[in-house]
Design a protein around this motif. Structure first.
Motif, PDB file in Angstrom:
ATOM      1  N   TYR A  50       0.783  -1.123  -0.026  1.00 21.86           N
ATOM      2  CA  TYR A  50      -0.051  -0.003  -0.033  1.00 21.86           C
ATOM      3  C   TYR A  50       0.814   1.224   0.030  1.00 21.86           C
ATOM      4  CZ  TYR A  50      -3.759   3.193   1.098  1.00 21.86           C
ATOM      5  OH  TYR A  50      -4.351   4.609   0.956  1.00 21.86           O
ATOM      6  N   GLU A  51       2.059   1.293   0.818  1.00 24.53           N
ATOM      7  CA  GLU A  51       2.976   2.351   0.751  1.00 24.53           C
ATOM      8  C   GLU A  51       3.600   2.684  -0.696  1.00 24.53           C
ATOM      9  OE1 GLU A  51       5.697   1.613   3.653  1.00 24.53           O
ATOM     10  OE2 GLU A  51       4.187   2.038   5.484  1.00 24.53           O
ATOM     11  N   LYS A  52       3.766   1.579  -1.226  1.00 28.21           N
ATOM     12  CA  LYS A  52       4.198   1.844  -2.731  1.00 28.21           C
ATOM     13  C   LYS A  52       3.387   2.187  -3.622  1.00 28.21           C
ATOM     14  CE  LYS A  52       7.593  -0.909  -5.499  1.00 28.21           C
ATOM     15  NZ  LYS A  52       8.287  -2.095  -5.781  1.00 28.21           N
ATOM     16  N   HIS A  53       2.031   1.891  -3.528  1.00 25.06           N
ATOM     17  CA  HIS A  53       1.277   2.075  -4.666  1.00 25.06           C
ATOM     18  C   HIS A  53       0.146   3.105  -4.180  1.00 25.06           C
ATOM     19  CE1 HIS A  53       3.321  -0.563  -7.086  1.00 25.06           C
ATOM     20  NE2 HIS A  53       3.455  -1.553  -6.323  1.00 25.06           N
ATOM     21  N   GLU A  54       0.158   3.615  -2.957  1.00 25.28           N
ATOM     22  CA  GLU A  54      -0.680   4.375  -2.506  1.00 25.28           C
ATOM     23  C   GLU A  54      -1.573   5.224  -3.304  1.00 25.28           C
ATOM     24  OE1 GLU A  54      -1.707   7.324   1.360  1.00 25.28           O
ATOM     25  OE2 GLU A  54       0.072   6.473   0.937  1.00 25.28           O
ATOM     26  N   PRO A  55      -1.060   6.212  -4.303  1.00 26.76           N
ATOM     27  CA  PRO A  55      -1.663   7.010  -5.107  1.00 26.76           C
ATOM     28  C   PRO A  55      -2.724   6.527  -6.155  1.00 26.76           C
ATOM     29  CG  PRO A  55       0.848   7.648  -5.295  1.00 26.76           C
ATOM     30  CD  PRO A  55       0.491   6.215  -4.479  1.00 26.76           C
ATOM     31  N   ASN A  56      -2.619   5.145  -6.522  1.00 22.72           N
ATOM     32  CA  ASN A  56      -3.265   4.602  -7.488  1.00 22.72           C
ATOM     33  C   ASN A  56      -3.407   3.067  -7.344  1.00 22.72           C
ATOM     34  OD1 ASN A  56      -4.267   3.513  -9.976  1.00 22.72           O
ATOM     35  ND2 ASN A  56      -2.722   4.358 -11.243  1.00 22.72           N
ATOM     36  N   ILE A  57      -4.949   2.896  -6.577  1.00 21.67           N
ATOM     37  CA  ILE A  57      -5.348   1.583  -6.244  1.00 21.67           C
ATOM     38  C   ILE A  57      -5.316   0.526  -7.399  1.00 21.67           C
ATOM     39  CG2 ILE A  57      -7.829   2.152  -6.839  1.00 21.67           C
ATOM     40  CD1 ILE A  57      -6.306   0.514  -3.615  1.00 21.67           C
ATOM     41  N   ASN A  58      -5.284   1.111  -8.595  1.00 21.89           N
ATOM     42  CA  ASN A  58      -5.484   0.054  -9.716  1.00 21.89           C
ATOM     43  C   ASN A  58      -3.968  -0.680  -9.838  1.00 21.89           C
ATOM     44  OD1 ASN A  58      -7.996   0.410 -10.497  1.00 21.89           O
ATOM     45  ND2 ASN A  58      -7.669   2.070 -11.735  1.00 21.89           N
ATOM     46  N   THR A  59      -2.970   0.184  -9.588  1.00 22.63           N
ATOM     47  CA  THR A  59      -1.602  -0.662  -9.612  1.00 22.63           C
ATOM     48  C   THR A  59      -1.261  -1.516  -8.641  1.00 22.63           C
ATOM     49  OG1 THR A  59      -0.342   1.372  -8.693  1.00 22.63           O
ATOM     50  CG2 THR A  59      -0.350   1.380 -11.280  1.00 22.63           C
ATOM     51  N   TYR A  60      -1.872  -1.000  -7.255  1.00 24.70           N
ATOM     52  CA  TYR A  60      -1.997  -1.933  -6.128  1.00 24.70           C
ATOM     53  C   TYR A  60      -2.717  -3.206  -6.335  1.00 24.70           C
ATOM     54  CZ  TYR A  60      -3.700  -3.281  -1.245  1.00 24.70           C
ATOM     55  OH  TYR A  60      -3.569  -3.747  -0.114  1.00 24.70           O
ATOM     56  N   LYS A  61      -3.677  -3.189  -7.068  1.00 23.76           N
ATOM     57  CA  LYS A  61      -4.252  -4.376  -7.095  1.00 23.76           C
ATOM     58  C   LYS A  61      -3.719  -5.289  -8.057  1.00 23.76           C
ATOM     59  CE  LYS A  61      -9.064  -2.638  -6.196  1.00 23.76           C
ATOM     60  NZ  LYS A  61     -10.560  -2.370  -6.759  1.00 23.76           N
ATOM     61  N   LEU A  62      -3.203  -4.634  -9.318  1.00 21.73           N
ATOM     62  CA  LEU A  62      -2.277  -5.440 -10.347  1.00 21.73           C
ATOM     63  C   LEU A  62      -1.181  -6.195  -9.694  1.00 21.73           C
ATOM     64  CD1 LEU A  62      -2.229  -5.994 -12.918  1.00 21.73           C
ATOM     65  CD2 LEU A  62      -0.946  -3.975 -13.694  1.00 21.73           C
ATOM     66  N   ARG A  63      -0.360  -5.257  -8.868  1.00 19.11           N
ATOM     67  CA  ARG A  63       0.967  -5.896  -8.285  1.00 19.11           C
ATOM     68  C   ARG A  63       0.390  -6.767  -7.230  1.00 19.11           C
ATOM     69  NH1 ARG A  63       6.654  -5.738  -8.532  1.00 19.11           N
ATOM     70  NH2 ARG A  63       7.103  -7.275  -6.953  1.00 19.11           N
ATOM     71  N   PHE A  64      -0.803  -6.708  -6.395  1.00 21.38           N
ATOM     72  CA  PHE A  64      -1.175  -7.867  -5.564  1.00 21.38           C
ATOM     73  C   PHE A  64      -1.567  -9.115  -6.305  1.00 21.38           C
ATOM     74  CE2 PHE A  64      -5.052  -9.959  -3.914  1.00 21.38           C
ATOM     75  CZ  PHE A  64      -4.337 -10.289  -2.803  1.00 21.38           C
ATOM     76  N   ARG A  65      -2.144  -9.064  -7.399  1.00 21.87           N
ATOM     77  CA  ARG A  65      -2.427 -10.392  -8.159  1.00 21.87           C
ATOM     78  C   ARG A  65      -1.260 -10.938  -8.684  1.00 21.87           C
ATOM     79  NH1 ARG A  65      -6.159  -6.795 -11.124  1.00 21.87           N
ATOM     80  NH2 ARG A  65      -8.094  -6.796  -9.858  1.00 21.87           N
ATOM     81  N   LYS A  66      -0.249 -10.209  -9.095  1.00 22.58           N
ATOM     82  CA  LYS A  66       1.049 -10.803  -9.523  1.00 22.58           C
ATOM     83  C   LYS A  66       1.688 -11.425  -8.383  1.00 22.58           C
ATOM     84  CE  LYS A  66       1.429  -7.994 -13.596  1.00 22.58           C
ATOM     85  NZ  LYS A  66       2.303  -7.148 -14.394  1.00 22.58           N
ATOM     86  N   ASP A  67       1.893 -10.824  -7.168  1.00 25.33           N
ATOM     87  CA  ASP A  67       2.546 -11.393  -6.067  1.00 25.33           C
ATOM     88  C   ASP A  67       1.926 -12.567  -5.626  1.00 25.33           C
ATOM     89  OD1 ASP A  67       4.394  -9.423  -6.425  1.00 25.33           O
ATOM     90  OD2 ASP A  67       3.681  -8.166  -4.534  1.00 25.33           O
TER      91      ASP A  67
END
Length: 160
Positions: A50-67
């Protein structure tokens, strides 16, 4: 923080914790000492993500799925390494997307790249000019001359 963001954060924690718990039954983990608990790992992972991708929730979700896909994959060993303390959550969350594949797949990709590079470097040069491609067609005559000089030059005296 919006309700959507809170829901995504909570879903992230639950999914990552569940992925870690699935690996706890793995033989490799039972033979090793589990240093970190799944709940602590999942909370730390989610906070860092969340700290890394806080400004954009879509990039947060995308990276979460990959991880998450990488954590669930038993061939990558990331979940086992995190549970046993071989790598930290900070190291895992800092990995590039290309590093989230298994070690054997990384090795295969490197070998294929090396093989392709060697084949490009050792490509044989053409023996004759006729074997050089010119705009998707082969040059039909040697050196590109298709007619005799006498036929091209009108002032060429053929009867000397």
């Amino acid at each position: 923080m919006t309700p959507t963001t809170c829901g995504a954060k909570e879903a992230c924690k639950v999914a990552v914790k569940k992925a870690f718990e699935e690996h706890l039954n793995n033989e490799e983990v039972t033979n090793c000492e589990v240093i970190c608990q799944p709940s602590k790992l999942s909370a730390t992972y989610e906070r860092l993500l969340y700290e890394k991708h806080e400004p954009n929730i879509n990039t947060y979700k995308l990276r979460f799925r990959k991880d998450l896909t990488s954590l669930k994959n038993k061939q990558t060993d990331f979940a086992v390494d995190l549970l046993t303390g071989k790598i930290t959550v900070e190291e895992f969350s800092g990995l590039d997307e290309s590093q989230l594949i298994s070690k054997t797949r990384q090795k295969q990709d490197a070998e294929l790249l090396d093989k392709e590079l060697k084949s490009k470097i050792t490509m044989n040069m053409p023996d004759t000019i006729n074997s050089i491609k010119n705009n998707s067609t082969f040059v039909s005559e040697k050196w590109g001359v298709s007619e005799s000089a006498a036929k091209i030059d009108q002032e060429f005296d053929t009867e000397s």
